[in-house]
Design a protein around this motif. Sequence first.
Motif, short mmCIF file in Angstrom:
data_model
loop_
_atom_site.label_atom_id
_atom_site.label_comp_id
_atom_site.label_asym_id
_atom_site.label_seq_id
_atom_site.Cartn_x
_atom_site.Cartn_y
_atom_site.Cartn_z
N TYR A 292 0.82 -1.21 0.00
CA TYR A 292 0.00 0.00 0.00
C TYR A 292 0.86 1.26 0.00
CZ TYR A 292 1.15 0.83 4.91
OH TYR A 292 1.84 1.10 6.07
N VAL A 293 0.26 2.35 -0.49
CA VAL A 293 0.82 3.70 -0.37
C VAL A 293 -0.30 4.59 0.16
CG1 VAL A 293 1.93 5.63 -1.52
CG2 VAL A 293 2.38 3.31 -2.30
N LEU A 294 0.01 5.37 1.19
CA LEU A 294 -1.01 6.14 1.91
C LEU A 294 -0.78 7.64 1.74
CD1 LEU A 294 -3.29 6.30 4.12
CD2 LEU A 294 -1.46 6.16 5.81
N PHE A 295 -1.87 8.36 1.43
CA PHE A 295 -1.84 9.82 1.29
C PHE A 295 -2.91 10.45 2.17
CE2 PHE A 295 -0.27 8.03 -2.65
CZ PHE A 295 0.81 8.82 -2.99
N LEU A 296 -2.64 11.64 2.67
CA LEU A 296 -3.63 12.42 3.40
C LEU A 296 -3.61 13.84 2.87
CD1 LEU A 296 -5.73 12.45 5.71
CD2 LEU A 296 -3.91 13.29 7.21
N ASN A 297 -4.77 14.31 2.42
CA ASN A 297 -4.91 15.64 1.85
C ASN A 297 -3.88 15.89 0.74
OD1 ASN A 297 -7.02 16.29 3.68
ND2 ASN A 297 -5.50 16.76 5.26
N PHE B 19 1.96 12.58 0.72
CA PHE B 19 2.43 11.22 1.01
C PHE B 19 2.66 11.07 2.51
CE2 PHE B 19 6.19 8.54 1.86
CZ PHE B 19 5.68 7.31 1.48
N ILE B 20 2.13 9.98 3.09
CA ILE B 20 2.32 9.69 4.51
C ILE B 20 3.32 8.57 4.71
CG2 ILE B 20 1.20 8.90 6.64
CD1 ILE B 20 0.40 11.71 5.87
N ASN B 21 3.07 7.41 4.12
CA ASN B 21 3.96 6.27 4.29
C ASN B 21 3.54 5.17 3.34
OD1 ASN B 21 6.02 4.59 5.47
ND2 ASN B 21 5.74 5.73 7.38
N SER B 22 4.34 4.10 3.31
CA SER B 22 4.03 2.97 2.43
C SER B 22 4.73 1.73 2.95
CB SER B 22 4.47 3.26 0.99
OG SER B 22 5.89 3.35 0.92
N TYR C 75 6.49 4.58 -4.63
CA TYR C 75 6.70 4.19 -3.23
C TYR C 75 6.40 2.71 -2.99
CZ TYR C 75 6.97 9.17 -2.04
OH TYR C 75 7.33 10.49 -1.95
N PHE C 76 6.17 1.95 -4.04
CA PHE C 76 5.91 0.52 -3.90
C PHE C 76 7.19 -0.32 -3.96
CE2 PHE C 76 1.55 1.49 -5.62
CZ PHE C 76 0.83 0.97 -4.55
N ARG C 77 7.93 -0.14 -5.04
CA ARG C 77 9.02 -1.05 -5.38
C ARG C 77 10.37 -0.44 -5.04
NH1 ARG C 77 9.38 -5.77 -5.40
NH2 ARG C 77 7.79 -6.22 -6.96
N ARG C 78 11.05 -0.99 -4.04
CA ARG C 78 12.40 -0.53 -3.72
C ARG C 78 13.39 -1.20 -4.68
NH1 ARG C 78 10.77 -2.12 1.22
NH2 ARG C 78 12.53 -3.54 1.53
N LEU C 79 14.31 -0.39 -5.16
CA LEU C 79 15.30 -0.87 -6.13
C LEU C 79 16.67 -0.91 -5.48
CD1 LEU C 79 14.23 1.27 -9.25
CD2 LEU C 79 13.33 -0.96 -8.51
#
Length: 365
Positions: A45-50, A53-56, A265-269
């Motif tokens: 997941y990737v989370l946004f508020l207003n 970006f908040i966290n993932s 913000y999903f896939r770390r490389l």
Amino acid sequence: MFWDGQSKWIWIDENKENDSYGEFFTTFVCKEKSAKIRISADSNYVLFLNGNFINSGQYPDFPHYKVYDELDLSPYCIGGENKLAIIVWYYGTPNMSYYPGNAALRFEVYNNSEILAYSDAKTQSRQSKAYKNGLRKQITSQLGFSFLYNSSLEDDWKNGALHNFSDSCIVNQELPLHKRPVQKLEIKPRRNSTLIKSSGNYYLFDLGAEEGGYLTMKVVSQLQQDLTICFGEHIVDGKVRRIIGTRDFSVEVVAQKGVTEYTNYFRRLGLRYLELHAEYPIEIEYVSVLPCRYPLNKVEKHFTDPLVQQIYDTSVRTLELCMQIITRIVPGVSRHFMHWIVEIKCFADTMLLERLTFRGQTFIS
């Protein structure tokens, strides 16, 4: 604090297509400009508020041992109506870091003991327009899927401009929920990258050292075009080794006409070099990564022998990278993360001690 019984596992519809993306939106009213969220998803997941970006990053877990994150929304929480947006990437296909469950999301927003919002059928959702659903382009059997993001199809849904959204479907499942057993990764500021080679519409960037993190970029294009971004730790004949056997170390982004500013913000490389292939001329402001680090208290050690110092510094740097790329390089062990931290650290210390002992001197007591 335990989960409230009102929240439900939900998905965009009853069709659970592998390698697909669901977008979820709801609002809540907060009087004190302070709120937290409990969230769990299959698969990420990737989370946004207003719009912020908040966290993932869903903890790699199992359907019979589901893990949730508890996150602070307060930095971007406002008095009055708040807009909560969540993107969920459902893998579906098993790999060495993922055991498949049902495509699903569950969350609860709260302030102290008051529940402000929760996932249920009234949560608005749709299949993502910008991410390519059902692509199923595999990087490796360890890493799982790559991605294709089309910036020209993105709209302002994170800020409440909802098009083609509808009520969510309830996923009928009862999963035991456990709080994340380790800390989340810290996302650091963008690492500088240097353009070391360009030819036509081909660009090669060097980050200066091995790194692990989220792809981030800002480019300007005179027309919509496809970009292929390859990543790797070394170069051969002036290029990143994108194809190695059946493995494909690349991701794709469609740049819109004008400015495209994008972070995945999903896939770390894991990489040192980034190689960008464009269809047409393009202006690149930056292409790099946001480094991810597991929070540590580092102990500085200083040695008089420069070689010993180099060995020690290299060991610490290697450990630091391995602690946060375990889910990319040896993904399966991440489910026992803390045990492997100890074992890797002991391994590094043992190797260093053997080297120092071989030199006939004692540097570490």
